[in-house]
Scaffold this motif. Structure first.
Motif, short mmCIF file in Angstrom:
data_model
loop_
_atom_site.label_atom_id
_atom_site.label_comp_id
_atom_site.label_asym_id
_atom_site.label_seq_id
_atom_site.Cartn_x
_atom_site.Cartn_y
_atom_site.Cartn_z
N ASN A 121 50.66 89.20 73.96
CA ASN A 121 50.57 90.59 74.20
C ASN A 121 49.04 90.98 74.57
O ASN A 121 48.01 90.11 74.43
N THR A 122 48.81 92.21 75.14
CA THR A 122 47.46 92.92 75.44
C THR A 122 46.69 92.96 74.39
O THR A 122 45.54 93.65 74.80
N ARG A 123 46.83 93.06 73.21
CA ARG A 123 46.30 93.53 72.22
C ARG A 123 45.94 92.10 71.38
O ARG A 123 45.12 92.29 70.44
N SER B 281 50.89 98.50 73.70
CA SER B 281 50.60 97.31 74.22
C SER B 281 51.87 96.79 75.18
O SER B 281 52.94 97.24 75.10
N GLY C 296 49.49 85.85 70.72
CA GLY C 296 49.63 86.87 70.07
C GLY C 296 50.01 86.69 68.87
O GLY C 296 49.61 87.42 67.46
N PRO D 180 39.72 96.26 71.83
CA PRO D 180 39.53 95.92 73.27
C PRO D 180 37.81 95.49 73.15
O PRO D 180 37.43 95.12 74.31
N TYR E 167 48.02 102.27 69.08
CA TYR E 167 47.85 100.98 69.98
C TYR E 167 48.92 100.51 70.65
O TYR E 167 49.97 99.98 70.33
N VAL F 233 46.13 92.07 65.93
CA VAL F 233 45.68 92.90 66.72
C VAL F 233 44.12 92.94 66.94
O VAL F 233 43.41 92.99 66.02
N ARG G 227 59.69 99.83 70.44
CA ARG G 227 59.64 99.02 71.60
C ARG G 227 60.69 99.10 72.61
O ARG G 227 61.85 99.67 72.00
N TYR H 176 53.90 93.09 76.06
CA TYR H 176 53.92 91.86 75.57
C TYR H 176 55.02 90.77 76.41
O TYR H 176 55.97 91.57 77.14
#
Length: 252
Positions: free
Chosen positions: A36-38, A241, A43, A71, A239, A68, A191, A243
């Motif tokens: 995921n982007t976090r 994200s 992840g 950034p 937050y 988590v 989600r 994924y």
């Protein structure tokens, strides 16, 4: 007689050729690796259990464990060849129990092809903040930087006031150095995702799930801290994200 039997035979052949949309399984259990982007390179991990309601709909529960990251985290080398993350005050690990529904958008053929599902779910988020420990060099040195006494290197939770000279950070301490100081933070998430399933056999499944996650905490978790900067200005409660989860599993 042949004239009477011919329409019946044609009808039977048509029924046999018609696709059967009713799934041949009632339960599905999958486990997967989350990106995921976090998070970092990996992840976290997830498991999901689904129960079929009808040919289109299923309900599911899942639980996901991820780390988590902020950034603005930036890894730096230390003077002895180690490394540390500048301004990192806490690790943040999150458990996400989710309940939701899944709808078949495109059903694959029994022995081949890809099935496309849409998923939506929501649930609580349990954030666990664990202090980030570093080894800090307190060795007495002269003006030339030469040690005038024995080495004095201590493992301490990072504090931007106490450890303001990052040149004296020797290395990061082991991951679970602050495990007895974990603090919980409670939030919630929703989600939405698409999953692409490939299962050559009735009792096995593999695929990927990709989607978005929106997460909000009641209190602002302090992942990073910086000297003379208010924690609330550099840390967030929200937050979002994107994924992707690669999963394997079984059906019954």
């Amino acid at each position: 007689m042949l004239a009477l039997l011919s329409p019946l035979a044609a009808q039977a052949q048509g029924a046999a050729a018609a696709p059967n949309d009713d799934p041949s399984y009632r339960k599905e259990f999958v486990y997967g690796l989350n990106f995921n982007t976090r998070g970092g390179l990996i992840g976290g991990l997830s498991v999901r259990s689904s129960r079929v309601l009808n040919e289109k709909w299923s309900r599911y529960w899942s639980i996901e464990g991820v780390e988590v990251k902020h950034p603005k985290e930036r890894r730096l080398p230390s003077y002895n060849g180690g490394s540390f993350v500048r301004d990192k005050a806490n690790y943040m690990f999150v458990l996400r129990p989710t309940v939701g529904v899944q709808r078949v958008i495109f059903r694959k053929a029994p022995e081949s092809g890809v099935q496309v599902n849409g998923l939506f779910g929501a649930g609580p988020s349990i954030g666990l903040l664990m202090p980030y420990y570093v080894y800090y060099d307190y060795t007495d040195r002269n003006s030339q930087g030469q040690a005038t006494g024995p080495d004095d290197i201590r493992a301490e939770a990072y504090d931007p006031q106490k450890h303001s000279n990052i040149n004296l950070i020797f290395d990061r301490a082991p991951l679970f150095s602050g495990i007895n100081e974990v603090k919980p933070y409670v939030g919630a998430h929703v989600r939405g995702a698409l999953s692409f399933e490939y299962g050559r056999y009735r009792d096995a499944v593999a695929g990927i799930e990709t989607g978005f996650l929106l997460e909000l905490y009641a209190k602002r978790p302090s992942i990073i801290r910086s000297l003379n900067v208010d924690d609330n200005t550099i840390n967030n409660r929200f937050y979002p994200s994107v994924y992707l989860t690669i999963y394997l599993g079984s059906r019954s």
